[in-house]
Design an enzyme around this catalytic site. Structure first.
Site, PDB file in Angstrom:
ATOM      1  N   CYS A  78      -1.906  -6.590   6.363  1.00  0.00           N
ATOM      2  CA  CYS A  78      -1.261  -7.816   5.873  1.00  0.00           C
ATOM      3  C   CYS A  78      -0.405  -8.526   6.919  1.00  0.00           C
ATOM      4  CB  CYS A  78      -0.440  -7.506   4.645  1.00  0.00           C
ATOM      5  SG  CYS A  78      -1.408  -6.703   3.367  1.00  0.00           S
ATOM      6  N   GLU A  82       0.853  -1.184   0.000  1.00  0.00           N
ATOM      7  CA  GLU A  82       0.000   0.000   0.000  1.00  0.00           C
ATOM      8  C   GLU A  82       0.892   1.237   0.000  1.00  0.00           C
ATOM      9  OE1 GLU A  82      -3.006   0.056   3.035  1.00  0.00           O
ATOM     10  OE2 GLU A  82      -3.453  -2.049   2.701  1.00  0.00           O
TER      11      GLU A  82
HETATM   12  C1  UGA Z   1       3.100  -5.846   2.852  1.00  0.00           C
HETATM   13  C2  UGA Z   1       4.245  -6.392   1.995  1.00  0.00           C
HETATM   14  O1  UGA Z   1       5.358  -5.508   2.067  1.00  0.00           O
HETATM   15  C3  UGA Z   1       3.810  -6.558   0.532  1.00  0.00           C
HETATM   16  O2  UGA Z   1       4.857  -7.139  -0.224  1.00  0.00           O
HETATM   17  C4  UGA Z   1       2.593  -7.464   0.492  1.00  0.00           C
HETATM   18  O3  UGA Z   1       2.097  -7.633  -0.840  1.00  0.00           O
HETATM   19  C5  UGA Z   1       1.485  -6.852   1.344  1.00  0.00           C
HETATM   20  O4  UGA Z   1       1.971  -6.714   2.704  1.00  0.00           O
HETATM   21  C6  UGA Z   1       0.296  -7.790   1.296  1.00  0.00           C
HETATM   22  O5  UGA Z   1       0.416  -8.935   1.720  1.00  0.00           O
HETATM   23  O6  UGA Z   1      -0.738  -7.410   0.709  1.00  0.00           O
HETATM   24  P1  UGA Z   1       2.011  -3.417   3.296  1.00  0.00           P
HETATM   25  O7  UGA Z   1       1.236  -4.073   4.386  1.00  0.00           O
HETATM   26  O8  UGA Z   1       1.297  -2.545   2.331  1.00  0.00           O
HETATM   27  O9  UGA Z   1       2.793  -4.538   2.399  1.00  0.00           O
HETATM   28  O10 UGA Z   1       3.102  -2.503   3.997  1.00  0.00           O
HETATM   29  P2  UGA Z   1       4.678  -2.537   4.286  1.00  0.00           P
HETATM   30  O11 UGA Z   1       5.321  -1.417   3.573  1.00  0.00           O
HETATM   31  O12 UGA Z   1       5.248  -3.867   4.068  1.00  0.00           O
HETATM   32  O13 UGA Z   1       4.702  -2.184   5.842  1.00  0.00           O
HETATM   33  C7  UGA Z   1       4.080  -3.022   6.800  1.00  0.00           C
HETATM   34  C8  UGA Z   1       4.355  -2.526   8.199  1.00  0.00           C
HETATM   35  O14 UGA Z   1       5.708  -2.728   8.562  1.00  0.00           O
HETATM   36  C9  UGA Z   1       4.095  -1.031   8.407  1.00  0.00           C
HETATM   37  O15 UGA Z   1       3.441  -0.844   9.654  1.00  0.00           O
HETATM   38  C10 UGA Z   1       5.473  -0.411   8.427  1.00  0.00           C
HETATM   39  O16 UGA Z   1       5.533   0.775   9.177  1.00  0.00           O
HETATM   40  C11 UGA Z   1       6.263  -1.538   9.098  1.00  0.00           C
HETATM   41  N1  UGA Z   1       7.710  -1.502   8.783  1.00  0.00           N
HETATM   42  C12 UGA Z   1       8.141  -1.699   7.509  1.00  0.00           C
HETATM   43  C13 UGA Z   1       8.629  -1.304   9.821  1.00  0.00           C
HETATM   44  O17 UGA Z   1       8.263  -1.122  11.002  1.00  0.00           O
HETATM   45  N2  UGA Z   1       9.973  -1.313   9.521  1.00  0.00           N
HETATM   46  C14 UGA Z   1      10.421  -1.496   8.255  1.00  0.00           C
HETATM   47  O18 UGA Z   1      11.667  -1.498   8.074  1.00  0.00           O
HETATM   48  C15 UGA Z   1       9.495  -1.700   7.237  1.00  0.00           C
END
Ligand code: UGA
Length: 434
Positions: free
Chosen positions: A264, A155
Site C-alpha cells: 500500500c 494486513e
Molecule cells: C496500510 C494502512 O495502515 C492501512 O490503513 C491501509 O488500509 C492499508 O495500508 C491499505 O491501503 O490497504 P498496511 O500496508 O497493511 O496498511 O501496513 P501498515 O501496518 O500500515 O505498515 C506499513 C509499513 O510501514 C510496514 O512496512 C511497517 O513496518 C511500516 N511502519 C509502520 C513503520 O516503519 N513504522 C511505523 O511506526 C509503522
C-alpha cells in the site's frame, strides 16, 4: 441484505467475510479460478489471522459463497463492491484496467438498478471514469450509481480493523446510493459505534490517498529524526515517546526502522505524487517522504558494510522476510532490497521467516531457509533483523551469541534494548539510538 464483492484479495475477502459476519448474504467473485477453487475448499489464498475460521463459519451458515462468474455476481445483489487490484503502472500511476474491466462486465450484465462501489484504492476521479464506462456499455437505459468507500484495514490485523473501524467513509452523488450504503453498514455502526461520513465521491477518494500518504509521512519524519538522533547522540525511541504523548501528534506510526514497505504505502504515495503532478500540483513534500524511505535502506546497508568491511564470503542471517509481522506478504518488503544486494556482494545468506518463506522462495529460489531464528544464526558473522516477529523479540540472546561466529546484530526494527545487548557482548547497531 445481499452484497456482491468482486476481487478476493486482502480487501475483498476480508470485507466480504466481515459483511457476512454482520448478517448479510455475500457472494465473492474472482476471475482467478484457482483462487475460487481454494476458497470453496475453505483454503485461504492469503494469510490473515482468524480469517479461515470466519470464512468457514459463514460458508457453513450459508451467508458466504464464491463464484468466477461476474454475471452471477451482477444478478445477485443491488450493491457491487469492486475490490480488484490496482497495481502500479507506468511511472507510478495506478493501473486501473481491472477496475475498468469490472465496470464494463457489470454494465453488460445489468438488467436492473445497481450501485457500484469502489473499495480498491483508486486515484481521485476514478468514480467519474467508472460512471462513463458503465453508461457506455449499458445495453439499455438502466439506472445505476457509482460510489467510493475506501478501506482502511491493515494486513495482519485486517479482521480486527474491519470490525472496529475508526470511521466509515462513503462518497456518493445520489440519496439512493447513500441510503443503501448506510443500510449495509448499519449493523457495524450499531456494534462498533464508529462514525459514518458521507461526502462527495472525489473527497472520499482523496481521503484514502491523504490518509495513507500522511501515515507514510509520519514514518519518514521519524526516520529522518532518527538520523539526526544518531548524529546528536539522542535516542529516537525516547523522542518519539515524548512527541507521541502530545494528543495532537499521537504515538502511532512513529516507529523508526528500515522504512515502510508493503502493497500500500509505496504504491499509494507514488500514485498520489503522480496524480497531484497530473492535476498541476508538485507535491514536493511527498517526494521527500519517498526519498527518505529509500535512503533509510541505503543507510542500513552502509551499516552492514561498515561492520563487515568485506561482505564477500560472510555468513549473514536475515531474520524476517515479510514487510511486517503478522503477514506472509513480501510486496515491497525491505528483504527484497537487502537480500539481492547482499547476494551480489557475495554474502552467504541464511534466511528465516515464520510464514513468508514460501513467497520469498518463489521470487528468489535456491536460497537457504531455517526453521528457527537460532538455527538461522548458526555460524553467522552478522544477524540482520528486518521484521520484528515475536520469535525475534523473544530470542534467547545468550544462546544467539553462543551460536554465532561473530556476535554482530544490525537491527532494522529496534527490537532490543541496546544496553542489554551490548552488556551481553554484542556489537549492536539499530536505528536512531546511541
Ligand atoms: C496500510 C494502512 O495502515 C492501512 O490503513 C491501509 O488500509 C492499508 O495500508 C491499505 O491501503 O490497504 P498496511 O500496508 O497493511 O496498511 O501496513 P501498515 O501496518 O500500515 O505498515 C506499513 C509499513 O510501514 C510496514 O512496512 C511497517 O513496518 C511500516 N511502519 C509502520 C513503520 O516503519 N513504522 C511505523 O511506526 C509503522
Amino acid at each position: 441484505m445481499k452484497i456482491t464483492i468482486v476481487g478476493t484479495g486482502y480487501v475483498g475477502l476480508v470485507t466480504g467475510t466481515c459483511f457476512a459476519e454482520m448478517g448479510h448474504t455475500v457472494l465473492c467473485v474472482d476471475n482467478d479460478e484457482s483462487k475460487i477453487k481454494m476458497l470453496k475448499n475453505l483454503e485461504m489464498p492469503i494469510y490473515e489471522v482468524g480469517l479461515q475460521e470466519l470464512v468457514a463459519k459463514n460458508v457453513a451458515e450459508k451467508r458466504l459463497s464464491f463464484t468466477t462468474s461476474i454475471q452471477e455476481g451482477t444478478e445477485f445483489a443491488e450493491a457491487i463492491f469492486i475490490a480488484v487490484g490496482t497495481p502500479p503502472g507506468y511511472r507510478g500511476q495506478a493501473n486501473l484496467s481491472y477496475v475498468e474491466q469490472v465496470g464494463r462486465q457489470v454494465a453488460e450484465s445489468m438488467t436492473d438498478y445497481r450501485l457500484l462501489v469502489e473499495k480498491s484504492t483508486v486515484p481521485v476521479n476514478t468514480g467519474e471514469q467508472l460512471k462513463r464506462t458503465i453508461a457506455k456499455y449499458l445495453r439499455e437505459d438502466i439506472p445505476f450509481d457509482v460510489a467510493s468507500n475506501p478501506e482502511f484495514l491493515k494486513e495482519g490485523t485486517a479482521l480486527e480493523d474491519a470490525f472496529k473501524p475508526d470511521r466509515i467513509v462513503v462518497g456518493v452523488e445520489s440519496e439512493r446510493a447513500g441510503t443503501l450504503l448506510r443500510k449495509i453498514y448499519q449493523p457495524l455502526i450499531d456494534k462498533s459505534g464508529c462514525k459514518f461520513l458521507q461526502m462527495n465521491i472525489a473527497s472520499a477518494e482523496l481521503t484514502k490517498h491523504a490518509s495513507n500518504s500522511f501515515l507514510a509521512t509520519k514514518i519518514s519524519f521519524i526516520n529522518a529524526v532518527a538520523r539526526v538522533c544518531e548524529l546528536a547522540g539522542a535516542d529516537v525511541e525516547q523522542v518519539a515517546h515524548g512527541m507521541g504523548l502530545d494528543l495532537r501528534i499521537g504515538p502511532q506510526f512513529l516507529r523508526a526502522g528500515v522504512g515502510y514497505g508493503g502493497s500500500c504505502f509505496p504504491k499509494d504515495v507514488d500514485a498520489f505524487v503522480h496524480l497531484a503532478d497530473q492535476l498541476g500540483y508538485n507535491f514536493q513534500l511527498l517526494k521527500e517522504v519517498q526519498h527518505i524511505n529509500k535512503t533509510q535502506r541505503e543507510f542500513m546497508m552502509q551499516k552492514i558494510q561498515h561492520e563487515l568491511w568485506v561482505v564477500q564470503g560472510k555468513k549473514i542471517a536475515v531474520l524476517g522476510l515479510a514487510f511486517k509481522p503478522g503477514t506472509d506478504d513480501i510486496r515491497e518488503a525491505p528483504s527484497l532490497y537487502f537480500i539481492p544486494q547482499l547476494m551480489e556482494a557475495g554474502a552467504k545468506l541464511r534466511l528465516w521467516d515464520p510464514i513468508a518463506q514460501e513467497n520469498f522462495n518463489r521470487e528468489h529460489p535456491g536460497l537457504k531457509y531455517y526453521d528457527t531464528p537460532l538455527a538461522c544464526a548458526e555460524g553467522a558473522d552478522l544477524v540482520l533483523i528486518l521484521t520484528d516477529w515475536p520469535e525475534v523479540k523473544e530470542l534467547d540472546l545468550a544462546k544467539l551469541k553462543e551460536t554465532m561466529r561473530c556476535p554482530v546484530i544490525i537491527d532494522g526494527r529496534n527490537t532490543f534494548n541496546p544496553q542489554t545487548v551490548k552488556e551481553l557482548g554484542f556489537t549492536y547497531e539499530s536505528v536512531g539510538r546511541p
